[in-house]
Design a protein around this motif. Structure first.
Motif, PDB file in Angstrom:
ATOM      1  N   ILE A 178       0.904  -1.464  -0.047  1.00 26.91           N
ATOM      2  CA  ILE A 178      -0.068  -0.206   0.080  1.00 26.91           C
ATOM      3  C   ILE A 178       0.735   1.336   0.069  1.00 26.91           C
ATOM      4  N   VAL A 226       0.665   3.872  -3.301  1.00 29.48           N
ATOM      5  CA  VAL A 226       0.700   5.925  -2.793  1.00 29.48           C
ATOM      6  C   VAL A 226       1.303   6.399  -3.107  1.00 29.48           C
ATOM      7  N   LEU A 268       3.599   5.838  -5.353  1.00 27.77           N
ATOM      8  CA  LEU A 268       4.240   5.538  -6.950  1.00 27.77           C
ATOM      9  C   LEU A 268       3.005   6.689  -7.771  1.00 27.77           C
ATOM     10  N   LEU A 269       1.408   6.247  -6.864  1.00 27.12           N
ATOM     11  CA  LEU A 269       0.262   6.761  -7.213  1.00 27.12           C
ATOM     12  C   LEU A 269       0.280   8.490  -8.027  1.00 27.12           C
ATOM     13  N   ARG A 270       1.241   9.070  -6.332  1.00 28.66           N
ATOM     14  CA  ARG A 270       0.425  10.491  -5.900  1.00 28.66           C
ATOM     15  C   ARG A 270       1.100  11.408  -6.982  1.00 28.66           C
ATOM     16  N   PRO A 271       0.380  12.354  -7.447  1.00 25.79           N
ATOM     17  CA  PRO A 271       0.509  13.346  -8.118  1.00 25.79           C
ATOM     18  C   PRO A 271       1.675  14.356  -7.638  1.00 25.79           C
ATOM     19  N   TRP A 272       2.590  13.885  -8.984  1.00 28.92           N
ATOM     20  CA  TRP A 272       4.360  14.630  -9.360  1.00 28.92           C
ATOM     21  C   TRP A 272       4.164  15.837  -9.211  1.00 28.92           C
ATOM     22  N   ASP A 291       4.455  16.819 -12.689  1.00 31.78           N
ATOM     23  CA  ASP A 291       3.243  16.351 -13.142  1.00 31.78           C
ATOM     24  C   ASP A 291       1.951  17.798 -13.164  1.00 31.78           C
TER      25      ASP A 291
END
Lengths: 148, 100
Positions: free
Chosen positions: B83, B87, B89-93, B96
């Motif tokens: 988990i 979280v 890897l998927l969170r906005p960087w 972006d």
């Protein structure tokens, strides 16, 4: 933005989500008596949350999801699991001292308050799995990269 | 041709493993002595002593949370790590957010 499903699905979800939650809580709390346990019951309760997200949409789910609370509850579940395992550290790690020395949860085998630290561990693992799966689901739903 | 040889080799390895793992005449690893089977095949022990030693009538929970508690600890750690990785890897960087 409307991203929920129709009236029929929402009504059915309102009717079934409590039952799914009750069944998951039963599987967790009776984990040492009947088939199931913390992992399975936690996943069942998380299924109720996923049904909520699918039926009512992301905006409604975002209002009810608190990142700090869920993170704290997941950490609490893991720590309670470790703490229950460390109760019998005077003999060995994962030694069921509550049951062997008849301290607490020492009823007759087959009753709800028996089996020493097994109910505590089931509750802790169920809490951890539920909050963890909800957090993962919200992360996947919130942080999509693709453009409309 | 090569695929046939590969399948035959896999079958041969499977047969060797079956012979090795046979409790009658296979390899005896673990503790020596005549009671090595008692220490290796522990399922009957769990069924007979699980209720009295751990207390739960669900023997699977007895094994998972007491006899093999380390495995469950590792499983919970795997869940936590998965988990946390999802979280992270998927969170906005930061890259972006501006434009692209």
């Amino acid at each position: 933005m409307e991203n929920d499903m129709g009236v029929i699905v929402k009504t059915m979800a309102r009717a079934t989500i409590p039952f799914i939650g009750i069944f998951g809580a039963y599987v967790i709390s009776h984990g040492h008596l009947t088939p199931g346990g913390g992992f399975q019951g936690g996943a069942t309760v998380a299924g109720a949350g996923i049904l909520f997200l699918v039926a009512f949409g992301l905006n409604e789910a975002k209002k009810r999801y608190d990142k700090g609370l869920y993170s704290a509850l997941e950490g609490l579940g893991g720590l309670a699991f470790l703490g229950a395992a460390m109760l019998g550290l005077s003999v060995a790690f994962f030694y069921n001292i509550l049951w062997r020395n008849k301290i607490a949860f020492a009823g007759h085998p087959g009753t709800l308050l028996s089996a020493g630290y097994l109910p505590i561990m089931n509750l802790a693992v169920g809490l951890k799995v539920f909050t963890g799966l909800i957090s993962a689901m919200m992360a996947i739903a919130l942080f999509r990269r693709w453009r409309k | 041709m090569n695929r046939t040889f590969g399948a035959l080799a896999l079958l041969f390895i499977l047969g060797v493993l079956l012979i090795i793992a046979n409790p009658q005449y296979g390899l005896k690893f673990g503790l020596g002595g005549d009671d090595w089977q008692k220490y290796r095949y522990t399922d009957q022990y769990y069924i007979e002593h699980g209720v009295e030693e751990v207390g739960g009538t669900n023997i699977v929970t007895d094994v998972v949370f007491d006899y093999r508690g380390y495995d469950t600890l590792g499983e919970a750690t795997v869940l936590f790590t998965a988990i946390a990785g999802a979280v992270a890897l998927l969170r906005p960087w930061r890259r972006d957010e501006d434009g692209k």
